[in-house]
Design a protein around this motif. Structure first.
Motif, PDB file in Angstrom:
ATOM      1  N   ALA A 110      13.881  -9.576  30.920  1.00 43.99           N
ATOM      2  CA  ALA A 110      12.645 -10.111  30.968  1.00 43.99           C
ATOM      3  C   ALA A 110      11.667  -9.071  30.345  1.00 43.99           C
ATOM      4  N   GLU A 111      11.831  -7.718  30.759  1.00 45.29           N
ATOM      5  CA  GLU A 111      10.942  -6.723  30.211  1.00 45.29           C
ATOM      6  C   GLU A 111      11.190  -6.586  28.662  1.00 45.29           C
ATOM      7  N   GLU A 112      12.501  -6.594  28.238  1.00 43.76           N
ATOM      8  CA  GLU A 112      12.498  -6.337  26.651  1.00 43.76           C
ATOM      9  C   GLU A 112      11.859  -7.713  25.914  1.00 43.76           C
ATOM     10  N   ALA A 113      12.081  -8.812  26.548  1.00 45.26           N
ATOM     11  CA  ALA A 113      11.602  -9.933  25.783  1.00 45.26           C
ATOM     12  C   ALA A 113      10.109  -9.888  25.963  1.00 45.26           C
ATOM     13  N   ALA A 114       9.519  -9.481  26.823  1.00 46.75           N
ATOM     14  CA  ALA A 114       7.947  -9.500  27.021  1.00 46.75           C
ATOM     15  C   ALA A 114       7.547  -8.413  25.843  1.00 46.75           C
ATOM     16  N   LYS A 115       8.257  -7.200  25.663  1.00 43.33           N
ATOM     17  CA  LYS A 115       7.891  -6.154  24.589  1.00 43.33           C
ATOM     18  C   LYS A 115       8.128  -6.808  23.242  1.00 43.33           C
ATOM     19  N   ALA A 116       9.041  -7.667  23.077  1.00 45.18           N
ATOM     20  CA  ALA A 116       9.251  -8.428  21.901  1.00 45.18           C
ATOM     21  C   ALA A 116       8.068  -9.104  21.305  1.00 45.18           C
ATOM     22  N   ARG A 117       7.946  -9.773  22.526  1.00 45.83           N
ATOM     23  CA  ARG A 117       6.571 -10.827  22.184  1.00 45.83           C
ATOM     24  C   ARG A 117       5.373 -10.172  22.071  1.00 45.83           C
ATOM     25  N   ALA A 118       5.261  -8.866  22.758  1.00 47.47           N
ATOM     26  CA  ALA A 118       3.746  -8.179  22.481  1.00 47.47           C
ATOM     27  C   ALA A 118       3.842  -7.526  20.955  1.00 47.47           C
ATOM     28  N   ALA A 119       5.058  -7.064  20.589  1.00 50.22           N
ATOM     29  CA  ALA A 119       4.982  -6.647  19.325  1.00 50.22           C
ATOM     30  C   ALA A 119       4.811  -7.559  18.343  1.00 50.22           C
ATOM     31  N   ALA A 120       5.468  -8.794  18.488  1.00 49.92           N
ATOM     32  CA  ALA A 120       5.121  -9.719  17.615  1.00 49.92           C
ATOM     33  C   ALA A 120       3.767 -10.437  17.375  1.00 49.92           C
ATOM     34  N   ALA A 121       3.302 -10.400  18.689  1.00 47.54           N
ATOM     35  CA  ALA A 121       1.657 -10.704  18.777  1.00 47.54           C
ATOM     36  C   ALA A 121       0.729  -9.557  17.879  1.00 47.54           C
TER      37      ALA A 121
END
Length: 282
Positions: A110-121
């Motif tokens: 979940a943490e890795e997915a959140a980081k990926a979403r933040a980077a994409a945003a």
């Protein structure tokens, strides 16, 4: 001559037999005590071998324990763990261990997915900002903002220099700039012209003044909004000169703080006011 052999009598034979048996019996009598002594000696040695180490361990513990090392003490029992009294527990740093339980693995994902979403945003926001900047550059050509020579006096700043802070500029339906200044700060006409409108309420501008001018042969329209109630110094149809006092800063209309809302239109096109003032007022 033949010798005469006398026959051996029975008494002589008995005497001879006794002489032969006597030494054997004497030897047998001597061996029996020696065998007993040897047996007792062996038993004593066995008892000493069992008893003496235990006695030595109990009686000599003072000096032996003082010199024995932890490794020597542990040799006697290879399955024992000998720990020095000075040993202290070392705290475990959980961050040095990887996730092992299903819950930890799920949390890590979940943490890795959140980081990926933040980077994409962030990447999307950066791309959007770049696109907006490019569009703004195309819409507002700063190179064509100069209508007169800077410092000529034909164009003036609507607020005294140093009396305001630059706030929001054009974009998102906002057609001017917000020049943040204390209530009551004087407002001046940016250029000579004719007052097109002056009222205590003009839509979201609140108390506002609008002036039409010609600068450098170009049609110029400027708007001054959010003035303080009752502070207008000019009326519609009145002619003004550049730098003339026309009102005071307030927070009327759609406003949440004291500031001057200032707009610039040249030949019907919206210009970015800060850049236009820098190019023409100096």
């Amino acid at each position: 001559m033949a010798e005469v052999i006398e026959p051996i009598t029975t008494s002589e034979q008995s005497l001879k037999r006794r002489r032969t048996v006597a030494p054997r019996e004497a030897a047998r009598k001597m061996v029996a005590p020696m065998r007993s002594i040897a047996i007792f000696g062996a038993v004593g040695a066995l008892v000493a071998a069992v008893a003496l180490p235990a006695y030595a361990a109990s009686s000599g513990s003072g000096s032996a324990d003082a010199t024995a090392t932890l490794q020597q003490v542990a040799v006697g029992d290879a399955q024992s763990l000998v720990v020095a009294s000075q040993a202290t527990a070392s705290p475990l740093d959980r961050s040095t261990y990887s996730a092992t339980t299903p819950e930890e693995i799920a949390e890590k994902k979940a943490e890795e997915a959140a980081k990926a979403r933040a980077a994409a945003a962030a990447a999307a926001a950066s791309a959007s900002a770049s696109a907006s900047a490019s569009a703004g550059a195309r819409t507002f050509d700063v190179g064509n903002y100069a209508l007169v020579s800077p410092g000529s006096g034909e164009v003036r700043y609507p607020l005294p220099r140093g009396s305001y802070t630059e706030g929001r500029t054009i974009g998102g339906g906002h057609n001017g700039v917000d020049m943040l200044a204390p209530q009551g700060t004087p407002i001046y006409a940016a250029a000579a012209g004719v007052v097109r409108a002056s009222a205590e309420s003009i839509g979201g501008y609140g108390v506002a003044v609008m002036i039409d001018s010609v600068v450098g042969g170009q049609s110029l329209a400027t708007t001054y909004g959010h003035m303080t109630y009752g502070s207008r110094q000019v009326q519609a149809g009145q002619t003004v000169v550049a730098g003339q006092l026309i009102g005071f800063v307030g927070s009327t209309g759609r406003s949440t703080a004291n500031h001057l809302h200032f707009e610039v239109w040249v030949n019907g096109s919206l210009y970015e006011p800060y850049a236009w003032l820098a190019a023409n007022a100096g």
